[in-house]
Design a protein around this motif. Structure first.
Motif, PDB file in Angstrom:
ATOM      1  N   LEU A 264      36.694  35.551  59.626  1.00 54.11           N
ATOM      2  CA  LEU A 264      36.828  35.552  58.174  1.00 54.11           C
ATOM      3  C   LEU A 264      36.501  36.949  57.643  1.00 54.11           C
ATOM      4  CD1 LEU A 264      37.227  34.068  55.457  1.00 54.11           C
ATOM      5  CD2 LEU A 264      34.794  33.482  55.537  1.00 54.11           C
ATOM      6  N   LEU A 265      37.481  37.573  56.966  1.00 54.42           N
ATOM      7  CA  LEU A 265      37.302  38.929  56.464  1.00 54.42           C
ATOM      8  C   LEU A 265      36.890  38.963  55.002  1.00 54.42           C
ATOM      9  CD1 LEU A 265      40.450  40.634  58.054  1.00 54.42           C
ATOM     10  CD2 LEU A 265      38.095  40.654  58.913  1.00 54.42           C
ATOM     11  N   GLU A 266      37.425  38.044  54.201  1.00 47.34           N
ATOM     12  CA  GLU A 266      37.160  38.054  52.761  1.00 47.34           C
ATOM     13  C   GLU A 266      37.469  36.694  52.175  1.00 47.34           C
ATOM     14  OE1 GLU A 266      38.680  40.429  48.692  1.00 47.34           O
ATOM     15  OE2 GLU A 266      39.471  40.959  50.674  1.00 47.34           O
ATOM     16  N   THR A 267      36.699  36.306  51.156  1.00 48.03           N
ATOM     17  CA  THR A 267      36.957  35.075  50.406  1.00 48.03           C
ATOM     18  C   THR A 267      37.096  35.419  48.934  1.00 48.03           C
ATOM     19  OG1 THR A 267      35.764  33.661  51.968  1.00 48.03           O
ATOM     20  CG2 THR A 267      36.076  32.812  49.742  1.00 48.03           C
ATOM     21  N   ILE A 268      38.167  34.933  48.300  1.00 47.50           N
ATOM     22  CA  ILE A 268      38.414  35.165  46.875  1.00 47.50           C
ATOM     23  C   ILE A 268      38.268  33.846  46.131  1.00 47.50           C
ATOM     24  CG2 ILE A 268      40.122  35.890  45.167  1.00 47.50           C
ATOM     25  CD1 ILE A 268      41.315  37.711  47.317  1.00 47.50           C
ATOM     26  N   ASP A 269      37.448  33.834  45.086  1.00 46.62           N
ATOM     27  CA  ASP A 269      37.225  32.649  44.255  1.00 46.62           C
ATOM     28  C   ASP A 269      38.352  32.553  43.234  1.00 46.62           C
ATOM     29  OD1 ASP A 269      36.391  30.707  42.437  1.00 46.62           O
ATOM     30  OD2 ASP A 269      34.281  31.227  42.651  1.00 46.62           O
ATOM     31  N   LEU A 270      39.324  31.698  43.487  1.00 45.65           N
ATOM     32  CA  LEU A 270      40.507  31.613  42.637  1.00 45.65           C
ATOM     33  C   LEU A 270      40.198  30.970  41.288  1.00 45.65           C
ATOM     34  CD1 LEU A 270      43.119  30.499  45.319  1.00 45.65           C
ATOM     35  CD2 LEU A 270      42.545  32.819  44.564  1.00 45.65           C
ATOM     36  N   VAL A 271      39.294  30.005  41.258  1.00 41.87           N
ATOM     37  CA  VAL A 271      38.938  29.346  39.998  1.00 41.87           C
ATOM     38  C   VAL A 271      38.274  30.340  39.051  1.00 41.87           C
ATOM     39  CG1 VAL A 271      37.533  27.534  38.956  1.00 41.87           C
ATOM     40  CG2 VAL A 271      38.753  27.081  41.080  1.00 41.87           C
ATOM     41  N   LYS A 272      37.384  31.147  39.592  1.00 43.66           N
ATOM     42  CA  LYS A 272      36.688  32.145  38.768  1.00 43.66           C
ATOM     43  C   LYS A 272      37.671  33.139  38.168  1.00 43.66           C
ATOM     44  CE  LYS A 272      33.082  35.697  39.017  1.00 43.66           C
ATOM     45  NZ  LYS A 272      32.094  36.373  39.898  1.00 43.66           N
ATOM     46  N   ILE A 273      38.599  33.607  38.980  1.00 43.14           N
ATOM     47  CA  ILE A 273      39.552  34.611  38.501  1.00 43.14           C
ATOM     48  C   ILE A 273      40.625  33.980  37.627  1.00 43.14           C
ATOM     49  CG2 ILE A 273      41.317  36.250  39.242  1.00 43.14           C
ATOM     50  CD1 ILE A 273      39.556  36.788  41.701  1.00 43.14           C
ATOM     51  N   GLY A 274      41.117  32.811  38.032  1.00 46.33           N
ATOM     52  CA  GLY A 274      42.183  32.158  37.279  1.00 46.33           C
ATOM     53  C   GLY A 274      41.728  31.548  35.974  1.00 46.33           C
ATOM     54  N   GLY A 275      40.440  31.187  35.879  1.00 48.93           N
ATOM     55  CA  GLY A 275      39.894  30.672  34.630  1.00 48.93           C
ATOM     56  C   GLY A 275      40.183  29.215  34.350  1.00 48.93           C
ATOM     57  N   GLU A 276      40.761  28.502  35.300  1.00 52.29           N
ATOM     58  CA  GLU A 276      41.063  27.084  35.117  1.00 52.29           C
ATOM     59  C   GLU A 276      40.518  26.294  36.305  1.00 52.29           C
ATOM     60  OE1 GLU A 276      45.261  26.358  33.946  1.00 52.29           O
ATOM     61  OE2 GLU A 276      45.417  28.548  33.975  1.00 52.29           O
ATOM     62  N   GLU A 277      39.909  25.146  36.035  1.00 48.80           N
ATOM     63  CA  GLU A 277      39.416  24.278  37.109  1.00 48.80           C
ATOM     64  C   GLU A 277      40.608  23.500  37.668  1.00 48.80           C
ATOM     65  OE1 GLU A 277      37.097  23.044  39.909  1.00 48.80           O
ATOM     66  OE2 GLU A 277      36.299  24.351  38.329  1.00 48.80           O
ATOM     67  N   ASP A 278      41.231  24.089  38.673  1.00 50.85           N
ATOM     68  CA  ASP A 278      42.479  23.544  39.196  1.00 50.85           C
ATOM     69  C   ASP A 278      42.666  24.045  40.620  1.00 50.85           C
ATOM     70  OD1 ASP A 278      44.899  22.259  39.356  1.00 50.85           O
ATOM     71  OD2 ASP A 278      45.853  23.359  37.714  1.00 50.85           O
ATOM     72  N   ASN A 279      43.690  23.541  41.287  1.00 47.47           N
ATOM     73  CA  ASN A 279      44.115  24.101  42.559  1.00 47.47           C
ATOM     74  C   ASN A 279      45.202  25.129  42.306  1.00 47.47           C
ATOM     75  OD1 ASN A 279      42.343  22.617  44.100  1.00 47.47           O
ATOM     76  ND2 ASN A 279      43.802  20.993  44.536  1.00 47.47           N
ATOM     77  N   TYR A 280      45.172  26.212  43.078  1.00 47.47           N
ATOM     78  CA  TYR A 280      46.043  27.345  42.808  1.00 47.47           C
ATOM     79  C   TYR A 280      47.031  27.599  43.945  1.00 47.47           C
ATOM     80  CZ  TYR A 280      43.156  28.719  38.819  1.00 47.47           C
ATOM     81  OH  TYR A 280      42.503  28.749  37.612  1.00 47.47           O
ATOM     82  N   PHE A 281      48.154  28.213  43.550  1.00 46.77           N
ATOM     83  CA  PHE A 281      49.106  28.793  44.493  1.00 46.77           C
ATOM     84  C   PHE A 281      48.887  30.304  44.538  1.00 46.77           C
ATOM     85  CE2 PHE A 281      51.298  25.147  42.579  1.00 46.77           C
ATOM     86  CZ  PHE A 281      51.708  24.437  43.695  1.00 46.77           C
ATOM     87  N   ILE A 282      49.076  30.904  45.701  1.00 49.09           N
ATOM     88  CA  ILE A 282      49.157  32.358  45.845  1.00 49.09           C
ATOM     89  C   ILE A 282      50.585  32.659  46.295  1.00 49.09           C
ATOM     90  CG2 ILE A 282      48.363  34.395  47.095  1.00 49.09           C
ATOM     91  CD1 ILE A 282      46.320  33.375  45.184  1.00 49.09           C
ATOM     92  N   GLU A 283      51.424  33.138  45.366  1.00 50.33           N
ATOM     93  CA  GLU A 283      52.848  33.262  45.637  1.00 50.33           C
ATOM     94  C   GLU A 283      53.245  34.623  46.203  1.00 50.33           C
ATOM     95  OE1 GLU A 283      55.187  31.725  42.363  1.00 50.33           O
ATOM     96  OE2 GLU A 283      53.682  30.181  41.965  1.00 50.33           O
ATOM     97  N   TYR A 284      52.336  35.592  46.086  1.00 52.91           N
ATOM     98  CA  TYR A 284      52.564  36.912  46.687  1.00 52.91           C
ATOM     99  C   TYR A 284      51.216  37.603  46.778  1.00 52.91           C
ATOM    100  CZ  TYR A 284      53.648  41.905  46.926  1.00 52.91           C
ATOM    101  OH  TYR A 284      53.687  43.228  47.275  1.00 52.91           O
ATOM    102  N   MET A 285      51.032  38.397  47.820  1.00 57.57           N
ATOM    103  CA  MET A 285      49.780  39.151  47.939  1.00 57.57           C
ATOM    104  C   MET A 285      50.026  40.463  48.648  1.00 57.57           C
ATOM    105  SD  MET A 285      46.040  37.839  49.091  1.00 57.57           S
ATOM    106  CE  MET A 285      44.608  38.756  48.508  1.00 57.57           C
ATOM    107  N   ASP A 286      49.384  41.492  48.114  1.00 54.58           N
ATOM    108  CA  ASP A 286      49.413  42.812  48.739  1.00 54.58           C
ATOM    109  C   ASP A 286      47.996  43.382  48.650  1.00 54.58           C
ATOM    110  OD1 ASP A 286      50.387  45.083  49.995  1.00 54.58           O
ATOM    111  OD2 ASP A 286      52.208  45.122  48.784  1.00 54.58           O
ATOM    112  N   LYS A 287      47.809  44.594  49.139  1.00 48.46           N
ATOM    113  CA  LYS A 287      46.470  45.162  49.170  1.00 48.46           C
ATOM    114  C   LYS A 287      45.909  45.442  47.786  1.00 48.46           C
ATOM    115  CE  LYS A 287      46.899  47.268  53.754  1.00 48.46           C
ATOM    116  NZ  LYS A 287      45.960  46.303  54.350  1.00 48.46           N
TER     117      LYS A 287
END
Length: 369
Positions: A264-287
């Protein structure tokens, strides 16, 4: 059982060799109720077994003659032949009280035998409704997949993943964490670093609005990472790689995994960043950036990885009419319909895939240098 049969015969008299009708209602906690017509013939009550395979969660196959039926499930197998008093239950020969028969392409089998062999529990007779009943019957669903000479089996009720080697030895590989509800699909991938990625997709309900995804990462025959995520109605394709690293999402968090080691290199808190208590999609990612979408509200957001700054894309890209669609529509689901196409340098390209008013335009947004 004799008293039960006599009660049915008193209500539904029959001549020798002919069949009278009764009703049946059988219940499975996982599969619901099966109801229909039972037949009483020569003092024996028969029920249509092939019609119930979906409730027992058994796979049915016939031999070339069309007279031998084989039912197979998780640690359960039954084979009977039309017109014969012998069968095979879990690999052992058995004797049936009366021979199965076909009627209108349906296989009928003695009810008491079927309950004893497959369901457990007991039969009861409801005189008021003239119905043969059984409750708390068992299910035996399993899902088999094959890859690189090994068999992978998911047991439906427990959601446990087993692997069987070339010698026929079976062992537990992973616990998926939830039962499998209906259809289960899979794909297998061997990464450049030698890890095995196994994905399972369970689509269920009517009209299949519930979707549960499972990912298992295997190194040297052992699970090193796994995740699962539930999405309702809306389905988008998640990114799975960042360069040579792997992306695992559980809806709330995004884990970046090193290929080859599974570390495990890194964990990103999607709820914190997205601002909604929900499940998220990550549709594209780059550095430097990634595209984030909440399942229920469905708004595509651009996130700067360095600052966590969030941009609402439909407000920057779409005209007033299309913005109103994104904010007010609820069919086939809420939110915008922006789709990422490609990246060229610091420019991201999108199309607006709204199903009722496609504009065929290409939209672009420039990233900060």
């Amino acid at each position: 059982m004799t008293v039960l049969i006599l009660a049915i015969l008193l209500i539904f008299p029959t001549t020798a060799g002919a069949a009278a009708q009764a009703k049946y209602k059988f219940n499975w906690m996982e599969s619901g109720d099966a109801t229909g017509i039972a037949l009483v013939k020569n003092g024996v009550t028969y029920v249509p077994l092939t019609r119930m395979t979906g409730y027992f969660k058994l796979d049915l196959s016939w031999d070339d003659s069309g007279t031998r039926a084989q039912f197979s499930g998780w640690k359960k197998s039954l084979a009977v032949r039309v017109g014969h008093l012998t069968g095979v239950l879990d690999g052992k020969l058995i004797k049936l009280p009366e021979a199965p028969f076909l009627l209108d392409k349906e296989l009928y089998i003695p009810a008491q035998f079927m309950i004893n062999a497959l369901g457990g529990g007991s039969l009861t007779w409801d005189a008021a409704t003239k119905t043969l009943k059984a409750v708390q019957l068992q299910t035996f669903k399993k899902y088999d997949f094959f890859y690189e000479g090994l068999k992978y089996t998911v047991e439906g009720k427990s959601g446990i993943l087993y692997v069987t080697d070339r010698m026929g030895i079976q062992r537990v590989l992973a616990k998926l964490g939830t039962p499998i509800n209906e259809y289960l699909y899979s794909d297998f991938e061997r990464t450049a670093g030698g890890l095995l990625i196994i994905n399972f997709y369970d689509s269920y309900g009517e009209p299949h609005l519930n979707n549960q995804y499972f990912t298992v990462v295997v190194k040297d025959d052992k699970v090193v990472q796994q995740s699962s995520v539930y999405y309702w109605n809306r389905i988008e394709k998640n990114a799975t790689k960042l360069g040579s690293d792997l992306l695992l999402i559980d809806g709330k968090r995004l884990n970046i995994i090193e290929d080859g080691t599974g570390k495990l290199l890194e964990t990103i808190d999607l709820v914190k960043i997205g601002g909604e208590e929900d499940n998220y999609f990550i549709e594209y990612m780059d550095k430097d950036v990634y595209l984030l979408r909440a399942n229920k509200r469905g708004i595509l957001k651009l996130v700067d990885r360095k600052s966590d700054k969030v941009s609402i894309l439909y407000k920057e890209l779409l005209d007033t009419k299309q913005q109103e669609y994104a904010e007010q529509n609820d069919s086939p689901y809420t939110g915008d319909f922006l789709k990422f196409i490609k990246r060229e340098g610091n420019i991201l390209y999108f199309k607006n895939d709204f199903p009722y008013d496609k504009d065929n335009k290409t939209y672009r947004i420039s990233l900060a240098e």
